[in-house]
Design a protein around this motif. Sequence first.
Motif, PDB file in Angstrom:
ATOM      1  N   VAL A 117       0.837  -1.203   0.000  1.00  0.00           N
ATOM      2  CA  VAL A 117       0.000   0.000   0.000  1.00  0.00           C
ATOM      3  C   VAL A 117       0.872   1.253   0.000  1.00  0.00           C
ATOM      4  N   LEU A 118       1.886   1.289   0.848  1.00  0.00           N
ATOM      5  CA  LEU A 118       2.737   2.478   0.950  1.00  0.00           C
ATOM      6  C   LEU A 118       3.490   2.750  -0.344  1.00  0.00           C
ATOM      7  N   ARG A 119       4.000   1.723  -0.973  1.00  0.00           N
ATOM      8  CA  ARG A 119       4.695   1.915  -2.247  1.00  0.00           C
ATOM      9  C   ARG A 119       3.727   2.412  -3.312  1.00  0.00           C
ATOM     10  N   GLY A 120       2.525   1.837  -3.335  1.00  0.00           N
ATOM     11  CA  GLY A 120       1.537   2.258  -4.319  1.00  0.00           C
ATOM     12  C   GLY A 120       1.070   3.685  -4.108  1.00  0.00           C
ATOM     13  N   VAL A 121       0.838   4.053  -2.854  1.00  0.00           N
ATOM     14  CA  VAL A 121       0.411   5.419  -2.534  1.00  0.00           C
ATOM     15  C   VAL A 121       1.508   6.408  -2.922  1.00  0.00           C
ATOM     16  N   ALA A 122       2.748   6.079  -2.614  1.00  0.00           N
ATOM     17  CA  ALA A 122       3.863   6.974  -2.943  1.00  0.00           C
ATOM     18  C   ALA A 122       3.963   7.184  -4.451  1.00  0.00           C
ATOM     19  N   GLU A 123       3.832   6.100  -5.203  1.00  0.00           N
ATOM     20  CA  GLU A 123       3.908   6.208  -6.664  1.00  0.00           C
ATOM     21  C   GLU A 123       2.792   7.087  -7.206  1.00  0.00           C
ATOM     22  N   GLU A 128       0.584  11.757  -9.821  1.00  0.00           N
ATOM     23  CA  GLU A 128      -0.578  12.617  -9.994  1.00  0.00           C
ATOM     24  C   GLU A 128      -0.389  14.035  -9.461  1.00  0.00           C
ATOM     25  N   TYR A 129       0.522  14.202  -8.507  1.00  0.00           N
ATOM     26  CA  TYR A 129       0.690  15.534  -7.901  1.00  0.00           C
ATOM     27  C   TYR A 129       2.098  16.091  -8.100  1.00  0.00           C
ATOM     28  N   GLY A 130       3.019  15.267  -8.488  1.00  0.00           N
ATOM     29  CA  GLY A 130       4.367  15.738  -8.771  1.00  0.00           C
ATOM     30  C   GLY A 130       5.315  15.622  -7.604  1.00  0.00           C
ATOM     31  N   SER A 131       4.797  15.859  -6.400  1.00  0.00           N
ATOM     32  CA  SER A 131       5.634  15.794  -5.208  1.00  0.00           C
ATOM     33  C   SER A 131       4.746  15.705  -3.975  1.00  0.00           C
ATOM     34  N   ALA A 132       5.354  15.336  -2.865  1.00  0.00           N
ATOM     35  CA  ALA A 132       4.605  15.293  -1.614  1.00  0.00           C
ATOM     36  C   ALA A 132       4.143  16.686  -1.210  1.00  0.00           C
TER      37      ALA A 132
END
Length: 270
Positions: A117-123, A128-132
């Motif tokens: 989940v964490l890897r997928g969310v990070a990707e 979709e947003y470019g950066s955190a």
Amino acid sequence: MNDEPAENISGGDPETSSFATFTSGEAATRAEEVIDRLGELYWQKTYGGQDAFECLVRTVLSQNTSDKASQPAHDALLEKYGTQDHVGLASALADASHDELADTIRSAGLYNQKAEVLRGVAERVLDEYGSAAEFDEFVREGEPSEVREALLDFSGVGPKTADCVLLFAGGQTGVFPVDTHVHRIYRRLGIAPPDADHEAVRAVLEQEVPAEKCGFGHTASIQFGREYCSARKPACLDGPEACPLYDICERVGVIPETGEVVDPAETARD
């Protein structure tokens, strides 16, 4: 009023948190009366100011486990990936080896699932947003319903996780995340229907609790669940003096005469 725990429930920075506003006078609903009672019992603070991506990570780690188990996993994750080669946390997690990440967060339980989940969310955040940072801006400034819909579209992110991000990172009032404690307590109180699912409990609370009290209400309810209204041995089994909400609780599913305690939903089937 009890002292604020050294480790607060949301993990938020106390310096970026704000005190909830409690107006005087009679509560408009029984749900509000419960929150006001909790305001007399606990610290009246709404935690906030968290980075949206880190808040999302923290909440995913907390799924189906206790803070005692998830906090070490969160700390280990930040130590290993938070400053890796000066790369942002989202980038580090997106590039992380599944096995290595899973081993890092092992103490949180369901570590293989959560690592995925964490890897997928990070990707997705990066794609979709470019950066955190831009994701954080979207969470803080976006239309709350749109932000919630976007969060729920992330694989592995459910309503409670999305609402925690809206509350603790987005700073949105009127958001009352429903975890297992909240789900149990407000059905046992008789405020939500005994067979209500998490979303139905959330709808009742967000309708009947003033927006400015929802953030505090969420964290205070969790503390109340830990101290008084536990799943198997609620304080009311010891009599009216044992629970500060005894006089306004219907004790659905609790039978003091026999000591029997069942999920409120079981009573709806009788």
